[in-house]
Scaffold this motif. Structure first.
Motif: not given
Length: 106
Positions: A6-24
């Motif tokens: 995911l890091y290599e593909n620039g998609k690190l935010l896919e690791l975040v729990d989808p239930e988290m709506v707002e986060f920095p």
């Protein structure tokens, strides 16, 4: 998909729990990148704790060019030639004996 891919593909935010709506988002991505620095295969490439604290608490520029795959990352495309993650890891041992202090209540 493993975090390193995911890091290599620039998609690190896919690791975040989808239930988290707002986060920095910027902070979360920074923390994940610091985690990659801490999990480098070669111990000599990992930062000292004081450096980790600085990376997490200050707006220090992270040198991502120094990042390599984590120590236990195995590419699924090389299943027939998988190398042990320990083969490329350098271990540093101290010849100084360690001591443990046990506290006793009064």
């Amino acid at each position: 998909m493993p975090a390193w891919q995911l890091y290599e593909n620039g998609k690190l935010l896919e690791l975040v729990d989808p239930e988290m709506v707002e986060f920095p988002e910027e902070e979360v991505v920074r923390y994940m990148k610091v985690a990659f620095f801490c999990t480098q295969a070669a111990a000599s490439r990992r930062p000292m704790m004081s450096q980790v604290v600085n990376m997490l608490s200050k707006n220090t520029r992270l040198n991502e060019k120094e990042l390599t795959a984590p120590g236990f990352f195995q590419d699924s495309g090389t299943s027939s030639q998988k190398k042990s993650s320990f083969e490329s890891t350098s271990y540093q041992f101290s010849s100084n004996p360690s001591s443990i202090t046990q506290l006793a209540p009064r």
